[in-house]
Design a protein around this motif. Structure first.
Motif, mmCIF file in Angstrom:
data_model
loop_
_atom_site.group_PDB
_atom_site.id
_atom_site.type_symbol
_atom_site.label_atom_id
_atom_site.label_comp_id
_atom_site.label_asym_id
_atom_site.label_seq_id
_atom_site.Cartn_x
_atom_site.Cartn_y
_atom_site.Cartn_z
ATOM 1 N N SER A 32 0.832 -1.203 0.000
ATOM 2 C CA SER A 32 0.000 0.000 0.000
ATOM 3 C C SER A 32 0.866 1.252 0.000
ATOM 4 O O SER A 32 0.600 2.207 -0.719
ATOM 5 C CB SER A 32 -0.906 -0.010 1.222
ATOM 6 O OG SER A 32 -1.591 1.199 1.339
ATOM 7 N N SER A 36 1.006 4.000 -3.013
ATOM 8 C CA SER A 36 0.610 5.392 -2.822
ATOM 9 C C SER A 36 1.780 6.341 -2.998
ATOM 10 O O SER A 36 1.588 7.493 -3.350
ATOM 11 C CB SER A 36 -0.013 5.575 -1.440
ATOM 12 O OG SER A 36 0.951 5.346 -0.447
ATOM 13 N N ALA A 37 3.011 5.850 -2.753
ATOM 14 C CA ALA A 37 4.170 6.729 -2.864
ATOM 15 C C ALA A 37 4.638 6.871 -4.302
ATOM 16 O O ALA A 37 5.355 7.796 -4.628
ATOM 17 C CB ALA A 37 5.317 6.191 -2.008
ATOM 18 N N ASP A 39 4.507 7.750 -8.157
ATOM 19 C CA ASP A 39 3.823 8.592 -9.128
ATOM 20 C C ASP A 39 3.987 7.945 -10.492
ATOM 21 O O ASP A 39 5.010 7.352 -10.778
ATOM 22 C CB ASP A 39 4.446 9.984 -9.162
ATOM 23 C CG ASP A 39 4.216 10.761 -7.884
ATOM 24 O OD1 ASP A 39 3.389 10.326 -7.075
ATOM 25 O OD2 ASP A 39 4.868 11.790 -7.692
ATOM 26 N N ALA A 69 -9.552 8.528 -6.413
ATOM 27 C CA ALA A 69 -8.092 8.539 -6.237
ATOM 28 C C ALA A 69 -7.475 9.767 -6.905
ATOM 29 O O ALA A 69 -6.551 10.378 -6.361
ATOM 30 C CB ALA A 69 -7.488 7.260 -6.805
ATOM 31 N N SER A 72 -8.510 12.862 -4.695
ATOM 32 C CA SER A 72 -7.828 12.929 -3.401
ATOM 33 C C SER A 72 -6.322 13.125 -3.535
ATOM 34 O O SER A 72 -5.646 13.453 -2.570
ATOM 35 C CB SER A 72 -8.101 11.654 -2.605
ATOM 36 O OG SER A 72 -7.450 10.546 -3.210
ATOM 37 N N GLY A 73 -5.806 12.879 -4.731
ATOM 38 C CA GLY A 73 -4.368 13.023 -4.932
ATOM 39 C C GLY A 73 -3.586 11.766 -4.636
ATOM 40 O O GLY A 73 -2.363 11.767 -4.677
ATOM 41 N N SER A 74 -4.268 10.660 -4.325
ATOM 42 C CA SER A 74 -3.540 9.418 -4.077
ATOM 43 C C SER A 74 -3.043 8.808 -5.387
ATOM 44 O O SER A 74 -2.113 8.021 -5.385
ATOM 45 C CB SER A 74 -4.409 8.415 -3.314
ATOM 46 O OG SER A 74 -5.558 8.081 -4.061
ATOM 47 N N ARG A 75 -3.659 9.164 -6.494
ATOM 48 C CA ARG A 75 -3.143 8.783 -7.817
ATOM 49 C C ARG A 75 -2.593 10.059 -8.447
ATOM 50 O O ARG A 75 -3.327 11.011 -8.664
ATOM 51 C CB ARG A 75 -4.221 8.182 -8.684
ATOM 52 C CG ARG A 75 -3.675 7.790 -10.040
ATOM 53 C CD ARG A 75 -4.707 7.090 -10.883
ATOM 54 N NE ARG A 75 -4.070 6.569 -12.051
ATOM 55 C CZ ARG A 75 -4.003 5.301 -12.362
ATOM 56 N NH1 ARG A 75 -4.578 4.413 -11.594
ATOM 57 N NH2 ARG A 75 -3.398 4.898 -13.441
ATOM 58 N N ARG A 76 -1.278 10.056 -8.687
ATOM 59 C CA ARG A 76 -0.632 11.273 -9.188
ATOM 60 C C ARG A 76 0.165 10.969 -10.448
ATOM 61 O O ARG A 76 0.558 9.836 -10.687
ATOM 62 C CB ARG A 76 0.298 11.844 -8.120
ATOM 63 C CG ARG A 76 -0.442 12.256 -6.865
ATOM 64 C CD ARG A 76 0.466 12.855 -5.867
ATOM 65 N NE ARG A 76 1.482 11.872 -5.487
ATOM 66 C CZ ARG A 76 2.346 12.038 -4.516
ATOM 67 N NH1 ARG A 76 2.351 13.124 -3.824
ATOM 68 N NH2 ARG A 76 3.235 11.117 -4.238
ATOM 69 N N THR A 87 6.012 16.732 -0.799
ATOM 70 C CA THR A 87 4.691 16.813 -0.189
ATOM 71 C C THR A 87 4.528 18.066 0.647
ATOM 72 O O THR A 87 3.452 18.344 1.136
ATOM 73 C CB THR A 87 4.439 15.585 0.698
ATOM 74 O OG1 THR A 87 5.498 15.499 1.658
ATOM 75 C CG2 THR A 87 4.406 14.320 -0.141
#
Length: 146
Positions: A32, A36-37, A39, A69, A72-76, A87
């Motif tokens: 996870s 999430s980290a 890009d 996603a 929320s910015g979790s997918r960049r 960040t």
């Protein structure tokens, strides 16, 4: 497994459960965190690549989970060849230390770092190797005019 009696089977099951309880949460957390980290790198060098990217984002938005996603910015996404964004809050416009001619030394870099400034080198300025290393370590951006 048929050669094990009931007690041995129970003991083996208990050991497997214990190992799974220890390993699975750590593996899931690591997966996870890495998901999430990370890009997604995007190459945009012409109008056709830009249009293809926009169409892809539009398709992603059709899926509610992907749409959330993205919101929320979790997918960049980031441009290929550019470092991942930090960040922290965006920094205000940086001050500039300009050197038009001569040797740009470690001292110049220290002064720019203390002021939170970028170094701009004129046509007659030469950057020393030690200054380049110091700038890299201090995070001072150097631009050379052409």
């Amino acid at each position: 497994m048929s050669s094990l009696d009931g007690t041995e089977r129970d003991l083996l099951r208990q050991m497997v459960r214990q190992v799974l309880l220890e390993v699975v949460p750590q593996t899931m957390a690591a997966a996870s965190a890495s998901a999430s980290a990370s890009d997604e790198s995007v190459v945009l060098t012409n109008d056709a690549e830009l249009e293809a990217f926009v169409r892809r984002v539009a398709v992603l938005c059709e899926d509610p989970a992907e749409r959330e996603a993205l919101r929320s910015g979790s997918r960049r996404f980031r441009l290929a060849g550019h470092p991942a964004p930090s960040t922290s809050a965006p920094a205000p416009a940086a001050a500039v230390v300009r050197v038009d001619k001569g040797a740009v030394t470690e001292r110049h870099v220290r002064e720019a770092a203390a002021a939170g400034a970028d170094l701009v080198l004129g046509r007659g300025a030469v950057l020393t190797p030690l200054a380049r290393d110091r700038a890299r370590a201090a995070g001072v951006r150097i631009t050379k005019e052409k």
